[in-house]
Write a protein that holds these residues in place. Structure first.
Motif, mmCIF file in Angstrom:
data_model
loop_
_atom_site.group_PDB
_atom_site.id
_atom_site.type_symbol
_atom_site.label_atom_id
_atom_site.label_comp_id
_atom_site.label_asym_id
_atom_site.label_seq_id
_atom_site.Cartn_x
_atom_site.Cartn_y
_atom_site.Cartn_z
ATOM 1 N N ARG A 282 -2.087 13.319 15.337
ATOM 2 C CA ARG A 282 -2.608 11.997 15.883
ATOM 3 C C ARG A 282 -2.872 11.192 14.619
ATOM 4 N NH1 ARG A 282 -2.881 8.571 19.745
ATOM 5 N NH2 ARG A 282 -2.623 10.111 20.852
ATOM 6 N N ALA A 283 -3.425 11.787 13.347
ATOM 7 C CA ALA A 283 -4.040 11.107 12.193
ATOM 8 C C ALA A 283 -2.653 10.548 11.648
ATOM 9 C CB ALA A 283 -4.437 12.338 11.222
ATOM 10 N N GLN A 284 -1.413 11.374 11.479
ATOM 11 C CA GLN A 284 -0.134 10.758 10.999
ATOM 12 C C GLN A 284 0.171 9.524 11.661
ATOM 13 O OE1 GLN A 284 1.611 14.901 11.395
ATOM 14 N NE2 GLN A 284 2.591 14.173 9.299
ATOM 15 N N LEU A 285 0.308 9.435 12.994
ATOM 16 C CA LEU A 285 0.657 8.236 13.867
ATOM 17 C C LEU A 285 -0.386 7.079 13.503
ATOM 18 C CD1 LEU A 285 2.306 7.117 16.328
ATOM 19 C CD2 LEU A 285 0.235 7.882 17.918
ATOM 20 N N GLU A 286 -1.680 7.529 13.570
ATOM 21 C CA GLU A 286 -2.533 6.283 13.087
ATOM 22 C C GLU A 286 -2.368 5.941 11.738
ATOM 23 O OE1 GLU A 286 -6.301 8.315 13.484
ATOM 24 O OE2 GLU A 286 -6.477 8.007 15.628
ATOM 25 N N ARG A 287 -1.890 6.495 10.719
ATOM 26 C CA ARG A 287 -1.409 6.193 9.544
ATOM 27 C C ARG A 287 -0.208 5.108 9.545
ATOM 28 N NH1 ARG A 287 -3.260 9.581 5.062
ATOM 29 N NH2 ARG A 287 -5.251 10.530 5.903
ATOM 30 N N LEU A 288 0.672 5.567 10.417
ATOM 31 C CA LEU A 288 1.977 4.706 10.551
ATOM 32 C C LEU A 288 1.617 3.482 11.126
ATOM 33 C CD1 LEU A 288 4.868 4.200 11.116
ATOM 34 C CD2 LEU A 288 4.726 5.470 13.317
ATOM 35 N N MET A 289 0.542 3.496 12.276
ATOM 36 C CA MET A 289 0.571 1.979 12.807
ATOM 37 C C MET A 289 -0.185 1.162 11.964
ATOM 38 S SD MET A 289 -0.186 3.245 17.020
ATOM 39 C CE MET A 289 -1.515 4.388 16.394
ATOM 40 N N ALA A 290 -1.274 1.806 11.171
ATOM 41 C CA ALA A 290 -2.164 0.993 10.319
ATOM 42 C C ALA A 290 -1.162 0.341 9.112
ATOM 43 C CB ALA A 290 -3.218 1.959 9.370
ATOM 44 N N ALA A 291 -0.171 1.334 8.765
ATOM 45 C CA ALA A 291 0.879 0.648 7.727
ATOM 46 C C ALA A 291 1.678 -0.533 8.231
ATOM 47 C CB ALA A 291 1.572 1.645 7.086
ATOM 48 N N VAL A 292 2.081 -0.369 9.467
ATOM 49 C CA VAL A 292 3.016 -1.263 10.099
ATOM 50 C C VAL A 292 2.074 -2.642 10.398
ATOM 51 C CG1 VAL A 292 4.286 -1.891 12.021
ATOM 52 C CG2 VAL A 292 4.570 0.364 11.213
ATOM 53 N N ASP A 293 0.980 -2.444 10.804
ATOM 54 C CA ASP A 293 0.200 -3.751 10.963
ATOM 55 C C ASP A 293 -0.345 -4.158 9.742
ATOM 56 O OD1 ASP A 293 0.503 -2.912 13.625
ATOM 57 O OD2 ASP A 293 -1.641 -2.234 14.155
ATOM 58 N N ALA A 294 -0.549 -3.533 8.836
ATOM 59 C CA ALA A 294 -0.831 -4.199 7.530
ATOM 60 C C ALA A 294 0.201 -4.958 6.646
ATOM 61 C CB ALA A 294 -1.424 -3.000 6.376
ATOM 62 N N VAL A 295 1.313 -4.416 7.048
ATOM 63 C CA VAL A 295 2.436 -5.208 6.386
ATOM 64 C C VAL A 295 2.742 -6.080 7.254
ATOM 65 C CG1 VAL A 295 4.988 -4.998 5.468
ATOM 66 C CG2 VAL A 295 3.148 -3.164 5.017
ATOM 67 N N LEU A 296 3.371 -6.032 8.505
ATOM 68 C CA LEU A 296 4.017 -6.714 9.372
ATOM 69 C C LEU A 296 3.136 -7.687 10.190
ATOM 70 C CD1 LEU A 296 6.807 -4.419 10.184
ATOM 71 C CD2 LEU A 296 6.833 -6.107 8.698
ATOM 72 N N VAL A 297 1.953 -7.421 10.270
ATOM 73 C CA VAL A 297 1.203 -8.231 11.122
ATOM 74 C C VAL A 297 0.046 -9.051 10.148
ATOM 75 C CG1 VAL A 297 -0.873 -8.276 12.917
ATOM 76 C CG2 VAL A 297 1.118 -6.786 13.297
ATOM 77 N N ALA A 298 -0.518 -8.439 9.340
ATOM 78 C CA ALA A 298 -1.583 -8.933 8.335
ATOM 79 C C ALA A 298 -0.687 -9.418 7.245
ATOM 80 C CB ALA A 298 -2.609 -7.999 7.918
ATOM 81 N N GLY A 299 0.435 -8.990 6.871
ATOM 82 C CA GLY A 299 1.066 -9.560 5.674
ATOM 83 C C GLY A 299 0.493 -9.105 4.407
ATOM 84 N N GLY A 300 -0.302 -7.864 4.483
ATOM 85 C CA GLY A 300 -0.785 -7.325 3.349
ATOM 86 C C GLY A 300 -0.172 -6.145 2.775
ATOM 87 N N VAL A 301 -1.079 -5.312 2.143
ATOM 88 C CA VAL A 301 -0.692 -3.836 1.455
ATOM 89 C C VAL A 301 -1.159 -2.637 2.368
ATOM 90 C CG1 VAL A 301 -0.186 -2.731 -0.338
ATOM 91 C CG2 VAL A 301 -0.015 -5.097 -0.486
ATOM 92 N N PRO A 302 -0.457 -1.710 2.793
ATOM 93 C CA PRO A 302 -1.048 -0.613 3.470
ATOM 94 C C PRO A 302 -1.747 0.255 2.438
ATOM 95 C CG PRO A 302 1.253 -0.192 3.346
ATOM 96 C CD PRO A 302 0.900 -1.581 2.736
ATOM 97 N N ALA A 303 -2.702 1.089 2.982
ATOM 98 C CA ALA A 303 -3.170 2.224 2.073
ATOM 99 C C ALA A 303 -2.052 3.271 1.728
ATOM 100 C CB ALA A 303 -4.184 2.781 3.029
ATOM 101 N N ASN A 304 -2.407 3.676 0.831
ATOM 102 C CA ASN A 304 -1.206 5.041 0.493
ATOM 103 C C ASN A 304 0.120 4.640 0.007
ATOM 104 O OD1 ASN A 304 -3.326 7.346 0.534
ATOM 105 N ND2 ASN A 304 -3.024 6.890 2.999
ATOM 106 N N VAL A 305 0.110 3.302 -0.502
ATOM 107 C CA VAL A 305 1.450 2.841 -1.021
ATOM 108 C C VAL A 305 1.992 3.585 -2.097
ATOM 109 C CG1 VAL A 305 2.365 1.161 -2.107
ATOM 110 C CG2 VAL A 305 0.934 0.553 -0.534
ATOM 111 N N VAL A 306 3.065 4.062 -1.862
ATOM 112 C CA VAL A 306 4.161 4.750 -2.816
ATOM 113 C C VAL A 306 4.886 3.805 -3.815
ATOM 114 C CG1 VAL A 306 6.044 6.529 -3.370
ATOM 115 C CG2 VAL A 306 4.356 6.718 -1.108
ATOM 116 N N SER A 307 5.497 2.815 -3.265
ATOM 117 C CA SER A 307 6.012 1.852 -4.098
ATOM 118 C C SER A 307 6.149 0.560 -3.491
ATOM 119 C CB SER A 307 7.536 2.250 -4.336
ATOM 120 O OG SER A 307 8.643 1.405 -4.694
#
Length: 307
Positions: A282-307
C-alpha cells in the motif's frame, strides 16, 4: 480520474491496486502495442525488470519512470537523463517487511525449521529433535547498511547478536563495526545477510572465497538481488559443506530454481517476496500515485528522485 495520463505497468500488481490505478489513469499492461506505446507518459517498473534505452525510445511521450520499491539498477538512468525523463523510486516503503523476512529466513535456516516441520508432519517427532544453532550471541555480518540493513541490524540486536557490516564507506553515525572488505566481514561472521543494491558493482561479490571464509558453521541469507551471489559457487560450497546453509529470497535466474538448491534440506527458498506485505505494498502504491501526480498533474518533481 485523469484519462489524459497514460500509465504502463511492467510488473504484476494485486487486483485491488490495478482497480485503484485504472480509476485514476488510463492503465496499460506490458506488452504495449505501437499505438499504445506512443501515448505512454509514465512507466511502473522495478529494480530487476528495469527499463532500457531501447524501451524508452519506443515511448516518445514518456516523462516518468517509477520503480515500485527501492531498487532501480536495471533502469537506464543515462538514457532517461538524455530524454528528460524523471526517474523516481520508493525507498523505505517496504524496508521493515524486508528486514522481518531476512530474520525469518535466518531463523528458518539456522534452526532447520522447514525439514523439521516436514519430519514432524510425517510422524518423525523423536528423530527430528536434534540440537540446532541459535542466533543468540552469534556474529552477524550485513552487506549493505542502508535503510533495510539498519533495520536488520536493530532486529538482530534484539537477539543479542554482534553486528558488523561492509560498505564502501563506513557509516560513522552507526554503532556497528565496519569492515572495509567483504572477505574480512565473512571471516568475522557466523551469519552473513546480503542487503546491498544489485547491479554491475555488486555482481557475484559473494563467491567461493567469501563462502569459504564464512565457514562450515556459517549461514548465508540473501534478500538483496540474485546477481550478488555466484550461484555455481554457492551450490558447490553447500555441496562441499563449506557453509552450513542458505536462506534465499532471490536467485540469479528467477523464477528458475536450480535443481541442486531445490533438493537441499539446508536451503530455504522464498519467491522474491521479502518486501511483500499488505502495508508495504500500500505504501508503494501511494508513492507511485504521488510521483505520477507530481510530474504529470502538477508539472513538478516527485519525492525520491533518482535522475
Amino acid at each position: 480520474m485523469s484519462d489524459s495520463i497514460h500509465l504502463l505497468t511492467l510488473v504484476p500488481l494485486p487486483a485491488e491496486f490495478i482497480a485503484v490505478l485504472a480509476a485514476r489513469y488510463t492503465l496499460m499492461h506490458a506488452p504495449a502495442g505501437p499505438e499504445e506505446a506512443r501515448t505512454v507518459q509514465a512507466v511502473l517498473t522495478n529494480g530487476s525488470t528495469g527499463l532500457s534505452a531501447a524501451q524508452m525510445a519506443a515511448l516518445p511521450a514518456l516523462r516518468l519512470v517509477h520503480a515500485f520499491g527501492a531498487g532501480y539498477e536495471a533502469i537506464d538512468l543515462a538514457a532517461a537523463r538524455s530524454r528528460g525523463v524523471i526517474v523516481s523510486h520508493a525507498p523505505g516503503a517496504n524496508d521493515a517487511t524486508v528486514a522481518d523476512h531476512a530474520m525469518a529466513l535466518l531463523l528458518a535456516v539456522s534452526r532447520g525449521l522447514v525439514p523439521v516441520d516436514r519430519a514432524v508432519k510425517a510422524g518423525g517427532w523423536e528423530g527430528s529433535r536434534a540440537a540446532r544453532p541459535t542466533l543468540n550471541g552469534r556474529r552477524l555480518g550485513i552487506v549493505g547498511m542502508g535503510l533495510i540493513g539498519q533495520k536488520i541490524a536493530r532486529r538482530a540486536e534484539a537477539f543479542d547478536m554482534q553486528v558488523a557490516y561492509h560498505t564502501r564507506q563506513p557509516r560513522l553515525e552507526l554503532p556497528y563495526a565496519h569492515h572495509r572488505s567483504l572477505l574480512a566481514l565473512a571471516e568475522a561472521s557466523d551469519c552473513l545477510v546480503l542487503a546491498c543494491p544489485g547491479g554491475a558493482v555488486t555482481r557475484h561479490i559473494v563467491n567461493r572465497e567469501v563462502l569459504r571464509a564464512l565457514g562450515p558453521k556459517g549461514f548465508l541469507v540473501n534478500i538483496a538481488r540474485g546477481s550478488v551471489v555466484h550461484t555455481g559457487d554457492l551450490i558447490a560450497a553447500l555441496q562441499a559443506g563449506e557453509i552450513a546453509g542458505a536462506g534465499l529470497d532471490v536467485l540469479e535466474d528467477e523464477p528458475e530454481v536450480p535443481a541442486e538448491l531445490a533438493a537441499m534440506d539446508q536451503v530455504v527458498l522464498t519467491p522474491h517476496m521479502a518486501g511483500r506485505s499488505p502495508e508495504a505494498q500500500r505504501a508503494q502504491l501511494e508513492r507511485l500515485m504521488a510521483a505520477v501526480d507530481a510530474v504529470l498533474v502538477a508539472g513538478g518533481v516527485p519525492a525520491n528522485v533518482v535522475s
